[in-house]
Design a protein around this motif. Sequence first.
Motif, PDB file in Angstrom:
ATOM      1  N   TYR A 244       0.812  -1.217   0.000  1.00 26.25           N
ATOM      2  CA  TYR A 244       0.000   0.000   0.000  1.00 26.25           C
ATOM      3  C   TYR A 244       0.847   1.270   0.000  1.00 26.25           C
ATOM      4  N   ASP A 245       1.826   1.341   0.881  1.00 23.57           N
ATOM      5  CA  ASP A 245       2.654   2.552   0.943  1.00 23.57           C
ATOM      6  C   ASP A 245       4.018   2.361   0.277  1.00 23.57           C
ATOM      7  N   GLY A 246       4.124   1.304  -0.524  1.00 24.76           N
ATOM      8  CA  GLY A 246       5.389   1.006  -1.195  1.00 24.76           C
ATOM      9  C   GLY A 246       6.202  -0.047  -0.486  1.00 24.76           C
ATOM     10  N   THR A 247       5.774  -0.402   0.706  1.00 25.47           N
ATOM     11  CA  THR A 247       6.419  -1.464   1.470  1.00 25.47           C
ATOM     12  C   THR A 247       5.360  -2.494   1.841  1.00 25.47           C
ATOM     13  N   PRO A 248       5.740  -3.686   2.284  1.00 23.18           N
ATOM     14  CA  PRO A 248       4.734  -4.645   2.755  1.00 23.18           C
ATOM     15  C   PRO A 248       3.946  -4.035   3.916  1.00 23.18           C
TER      16      PRO A 248
END
Length: 624
Positions: A244-248
Motif C-alpha cells: 500500500y505505501d510502497g512497502t509490505p
Amino acid sequence: MNKQSESFTTGENFKAQDYFGHHKTKNGHTFRVWAPNAQNVDLVGDFTNWAENPIPMTKIDSQVWEITTELPNIGDLYKFQITRSNGEIIMKIDPFSIGLEKRPGTASVIYDIPEKKWKDDKWINRRNKTNYFKEPINIYEVHPYSWNNHDDGTPYTFKELKETLIPYLIEMNYTHVEFMPLMAHPLGMSWGYQLIGYFALENTYGRPEELRDFVEECHLNNIGVIVDWVPGHFCINDDSLAYYDGTPTFEYYNETRANNYRWGALNFDLGKPQVQSFLISSALFWLEYYHIDGIRVDAVSNMVYLDYDEGPWEPNHEGTNINFEGYHFLRKLNAVVKEKHPNVLMIAEDSETKIKVTGPISENTLGFDYKWNMGWMNDILRFYEMDPIFRKYNYGLLTFSFMYAMSENFILPFSHDEVVHGKKSMMHKMWGNREQQFSGLRNLYAYQMCHPGKKLLFMGSEFGQFLEWKYDQGLEWDSLNDDLNHKMQHYSKTLNEFYKGHSPLWAIDHDYSGIEIIDADNSDQSILSFLRKDEENYILCVFNMTPVERVNFTVGVPDAGLYTEIFNSELKEFGGNLDKLNQDTKTREGDWKHYKNTLSFTLPPLGASLWKLKIKDKKKKGKS
C-alpha cells in the motif's frame, strides 16, 4: 498518538472504520489512511479533478495521514494518491470505504447513509437466546450475481432480491441463506474470493441500504443470513491493498509467505497487530452494520498451514508447517466475535484434520462453531457418481464418515465448488438414465438430511439443474418447465419441510447419542440403515443404493409395535414410481443382529425410506 490510533497499532481496535476512512463532520469531510512508510499522501477525486489539484494530507503520527476539507459532495469518488518510499506515485483505494464505484472503476465512494431504524428486534433477541446446535440449520448457498439475471444479462440487486429471493427461501423452507462474498471485488470470475474492499459492498449488488433492508426482511421471515469472508488473502491489484505505501503493509515482509501462488494473491500478515485490527473490524462491521447472523471464513487451511499453498514454503521456528500467526489470529478473531456476539455463527471452510477447528477456545481449538465436512462431501459424491455395480466394493465411502462424525461440529456441504470446472452439476453427477439420475439425487439429499450435521446446498441444485454453474449467467429457471425438474424442486421443498418438522434429524447432531447404526455392513446389497434420535423419539432411515427393488426387505428395530412410513423419495409426486407410502407395518419377533424385533417392507430402487414408531408394544422387548 491518540487512543484509536494507538489501539489500532496494538491490534485491539475492533472498530477501526470509525477512525479511518471517510467521515462527515461539522467542519466538512475528514479522511484518514494508514500508510506508515509513505513519503507523502494526497487526497484526490472528482472534487480535485483527480491529480490536477491534489489536497495534501498531514501525517499526524507515525502511521496515520489526515485531512479535513469542505470540497467533496456526497456521492463523489475519491482515492489516496500515495508517494511511496522510492518516489513512485500511485493512486490507492480507501481500505475502509464502505462502497466502491462500479467495475471496472475502483475508486471509493463518499457515502452518508442515514441511521436505520431496524425492525428485527424479535429475531435478534430470539437468536441470542437460541442454542443453534440443537436447532435445524439448512442453508441455501447463493452467488447473488448469478441467482437470476435480467433479460439484458445484468444481475439482480439486493432491492430486487428482497422481492424475489426471500419469497423463494420461504417457499423452499430453508432456515438460512449464505452468500458468497459480498465485499467489493474487481473481477466476477473470482466469485468474490479476490477482495479489494473489506468494508465495501460490491457495487454490482446495489447500495448498502438495500442489503440492510434485505437482511431485515429475511429476519422478519425467520431466515438467517450468512456471508462468506476472506481474511487469508487479498487481491494483488496495484490500486488496492497490495504494498500500500510502497512497502509490505498488509502482507508479510517475507516474500515467500506474502505470495499466494495457488490463487495469484497476497497473504495477509496475520501476526501484524494493525492487520488484526483491520480484519477483526471488518468482520464485526458486517455482523453489526448489516445484522448478519454468521460468517463463513474461507480457506482456513491456507491461514493455518505454511505448506498448504502450491509454491515454496519455509518451516516455522519449530521446524513444522504450522502458521502460528494464522493460528493465533483465528483464535483471537473467534474470541472477540464470541465475546460481543455469542450466538453469531462462526463457520470454517477447512480441509485439514490436524488441528481441531470447532469448540471452545479453552479446549485448544480455533474456536469456530462449525466446520464444513469436506471429507464427507468428497467421499459421498464419489460413491453416488459410481455405477451401482461397483458400490459394494467401495461401501466405505458411504459409511466411513460415521467414524469421525462427532470429531468436529460439522456442516454437510454440497457447495459451489462441486458444480464447476468440469465436475458436473449435482444432477449430472448421478449414475444412470435421466429418471435414475433424479432418483439418485433424491436419495442423496435424503441421506444428507438424515446424516448427523447441519446442511448446505448450492443454488440450482435443488431443482436438478443439468449444466454446471456459470458465475456470469442466471440459473436455468426455464428447466422447471420440465416435469422432472419441477418435481425435483417440489421434492427439495418437501424434504426441507420434513427436516425442519422432525427434531430427531437435528436435535442431537454433535453427539453419538443422536445416531444408532442398525446395519452398515450390508455392502452386498448396498443398503444402509440407522436411527436418528432426539431425547424421546427416533426415525428409522433406510437407503437403497442400487436400482434393484427389495421386496420384503427386513431390518432390525429397537422396539416392537406398529411402524408407519413417514417419507419415501420414490413417490410419484417427487418423480418416482410409487403411488403411495408403504402401509403401516407391525414388527415380528426374531433375532436380527442385536435386535429382538424386525420390520419388513418394500424398499424401492435407489429409494430412501423413513419410518417412525406409531404404537409401541410394551409387552415385548427390543434389543437383546
